[in-house]
Design a protein around this motif. Structure first.
Motif, PDB file in Angstrom:
ATOM      1  N   ALA A  23      -4.737   2.503  -9.642  1.00 51.01           N
ATOM      2  CA  ALA A  23      -4.017   3.208 -10.706  1.00 51.01           C
ATOM      3  C   ALA A  23      -4.478   2.759 -12.083  1.00 51.01           C
ATOM      4  CB  ALA A  23      -2.515   2.973 -10.552  1.00 51.01           C
ATOM      5  N   ALA A  24      -4.601   1.449 -12.286  1.00 51.56           N
ATOM      6  CA  ALA A  24      -4.988   0.924 -13.600  1.00 51.56           C
ATOM      7  C   ALA A  24      -6.370   1.410 -14.021  1.00 51.56           C
ATOM      8  CB  ALA A  24      -4.950  -0.599 -13.576  1.00 51.56           C
ATOM      9  N   GLY A  29       0.790  -1.224   0.000  1.00 50.00           N
ATOM     10  CA  GLY A  29       0.000   0.000   0.000  1.00 50.00           C
ATOM     11  C   GLY A  29       0.822   1.275   0.000  1.00 50.00           C
ATOM     12  N   GLN A  30       2.113   1.157  -0.286  1.00 57.17           N
ATOM     13  CA  GLN A  30       2.988   2.325  -0.260  1.00 57.17           C
ATOM     14  C   GLN A  30       2.939   3.128  -1.554  1.00 57.17           C
ATOM     15  OE1 GLN A  30       6.815   0.641   0.536  1.00 57.17           O
ATOM     16  NE2 GLN A  30       6.353   0.161   2.663  1.00 57.17           N
ATOM     17  N   GLN A  31       2.658   2.449  -2.676  1.00 57.38           N
ATOM     18  CA  GLN A  31       2.691   3.086  -3.995  1.00 57.38           C
ATOM     19  C   GLN A  31       1.503   2.617  -4.828  1.00 57.38           C
ATOM     20  OE1 GLN A  31       4.983   5.364  -4.466  1.00 57.38           O
ATOM     21  NE2 GLN A  31       6.390   4.853  -2.787  1.00 57.38           N
ATOM     22  N   ASP A  32       1.203   3.408  -5.877  1.00 56.61           N
ATOM     23  CA  ASP A  32       0.163   3.027  -6.832  1.00 56.61           C
ATOM     24  C   ASP A  32       0.750   2.418  -8.096  1.00 56.61           C
ATOM     25  OD1 ASP A  32      -2.006   4.242  -5.275  1.00 56.61           O
ATOM     26  OD2 ASP A  32      -1.120   6.161  -5.868  1.00 56.61           O
ATOM     27  N   HIS A  41      -2.941  12.348 -12.477  1.00 58.35           N
ATOM     28  CA  HIS A  41      -3.812  11.774 -11.444  1.00 58.35           C
ATOM     29  C   HIS A  41      -3.141  11.713 -10.072  1.00 58.35           C
ATOM     30  CE1 HIS A  41      -6.850  10.846 -14.389  1.00 58.35           C
ATOM     31  NE2 HIS A  41      -6.028  10.094 -15.088  1.00 58.35           N
ATOM     32  N   ARG A  42      -1.936  12.263  -9.996  1.00 59.51           N
ATOM     33  CA  ARG A  42      -1.188  12.309  -8.737  1.00 59.51           C
ATOM     34  C   ARG A  42      -1.050  10.921  -8.112  1.00 59.51           C
ATOM     35  NH1 ARG A  42      -3.650  17.866  -5.923  1.00 59.51           N
ATOM     36  NH2 ARG A  42      -3.080  19.262  -7.645  1.00 59.51           N
ATOM     37  N   LEU A  43      -0.735   9.964  -8.951  1.00 58.22           N
ATOM     38  CA  LEU A  43      -0.536   8.603  -8.467  1.00 58.22           C
ATOM     39  C   LEU A  43       0.845   8.483  -7.829  1.00 58.22           C
ATOM     40  CD1 LEU A  43      -1.982   6.708 -11.563  1.00 58.22           C
ATOM     41  CD2 LEU A  43      -3.118   7.109  -9.372  1.00 58.22           C
ATOM     42  N   GLU A  68       2.587   8.374 -22.529  1.00 51.77           N
ATOM     43  CA  GLU A  68       1.225   8.741 -22.140  1.00 51.77           C
ATOM     44  C   GLU A  68       0.911   8.242 -20.725  1.00 51.77           C
ATOM     45  OE1 GLU A  68      -3.218   8.433 -24.106  1.00 51.77           O
ATOM     46  OE2 GLU A  68      -1.882   6.702 -24.269  1.00 51.77           O
ATOM     47  N   ILE A  69       1.335   7.035 -20.399  1.00 48.93           N
ATOM     48  CA  ILE A  69       1.109   6.492 -19.055  1.00 48.93           C
ATOM     49  C   ILE A  69       1.759   7.383 -18.012  1.00 48.93           C
ATOM     50  CG2 ILE A  69       1.770   4.607 -17.507  1.00 48.93           C
ATOM     51  CD1 ILE A  69       1.278   2.688 -19.862  1.00 48.93           C
ATOM     52  N   LEU A  70       2.972   7.823 -18.262  1.00 50.56           N
ATOM     53  CA  LEU A  70       3.686   8.658 -17.297  1.00 50.56           C
ATOM     54  C   LEU A  70       3.000  10.010 -17.122  1.00 50.56           C
ATOM     55  CD1 LEU A  70       7.342   7.807 -18.339  1.00 50.56           C
ATOM     56  CD2 LEU A  70       6.014   6.868 -16.444  1.00 50.56           C
ATOM     57  N   HIS A  71       2.503  10.578 -18.206  1.00 50.11           N
ATOM     58  CA  HIS A  71       1.761  11.838 -18.100  1.00 50.11           C
ATOM     59  C   HIS A  71       0.524  11.653 -17.219  1.00 50.11           C
ATOM     60  CE1 HIS A  71       3.798  14.704 -20.802  1.00 50.11           C
ATOM     61  NE2 HIS A  71       4.164  13.639 -21.488  1.00 50.11           N
TER      62      HIS A  71
END
Length: 231
Positions: free
Chosen positions: A166-167, A112-115, A190-192, A182-185
């Motif tokens: 995230a997905a 649960g630390q990252q998305d 979305h401030r993931l 595009e994924i990185l943008h």
């Protein structure tokens, strides 16, 4: 979270285009520990990719025509989410990636630390990478850092992991290789929460033939820019 439940809830998405010679070894490695649900997207291959995939206990989805890696990954993510995936990993079919790296990617997501966990060859290891490819990838990473503000060391690594959260928020509109940027943008928009994880990438004559040239990189950049203006 129950470890066994979290393992079976992890889906590996494998886009494949004309990978009949390599996808079998890829799937044998992925199935070795029987931890993940696996879905291969045969992206309109003209060889026997689909026939090879169907010999294995994995899901096989087929695009009737070649739509591009971005489109194949989107198909796989949509399918996995519909099946209840809690975690999704993207994994190339050509043997470049190491299956042992998957758990390293999933660990910060399961805790649960990252998305999002992004593989990086430049903090990990590369085998057989030409100097020209390293230069091209580093230029692409600088461009991505300038345009997204994300502090990355490797911006075009196909080995990534996403939480369901995230997905569900990342929508891939670029059908071909521009989807990586595009994924990185969208991670930024979305401030993931994201983290880079060291991974191993292996290069062979075959995979280098399918890799990106400077002209491909320019085309990817133009596709991404046009895609942003088209919104």
């Amino acid at each position: 979270m129950d470890p066994m439940k979290s393992e079976r809830a992890a889906w590996v998405i494998v886009p494949a285009f004309n990978e009949a010679a390599r996808v079998g070894d890829c799937l044998r490695n992925l199935l070795r520990e029987n931890r993940y649900q696996i879905v291969v997207i045969d992206d309109g291959s003209s060889d026997e990719t689909a026939d090879v995939v169907q010999r294995f206990p994995v899901w096989c989805l087929t695009h009737p025509i070649n739509c591009g890696q971005g489109a194949a990954i989107r198909t796989g993510i949509d399918f996995a989410l519909a099946k209840g995936a809690e975690f999704i990993v993207t994994f190339d079919a050509d043997g470049q990636h190491d299956t042992d790296d998957i758990e390293q990617l999933l660990e910060p997501l399961k805790e649960g630390q990252q998305d999002v966990a992004l593989g990086t060859r430049f903090l990990g290891r590369t085998i057989g990478m030409p100097a020209s490819r390293q230069w091209l990838l580093r230029v692409a990473t600088v461009f991505t850092r300038l345009t997204t503000g994300l502090k990355l060391t490797d911006s075009h690594n196909g080995l990534r992991a996403f939480s369901r959260h995230a997905a569900s928020r990342i929508t891939i509109r670029q059908p071909r290789m521009a989807h990586a940027s595009e994924i990185l943008h969208q991670v930024k928009r979305h401030r993931l929460r994201y983290v880079e994880v060291p991974v191993t990438i292996r290069y062979t004559k075959e995979t280098l033939k399918k890799g990106q040239s400077a002209l491909d990189a320019a085309r990817i950049g133009s596709e991404l820019i046009l895609g942003r203006f088209a919104k």
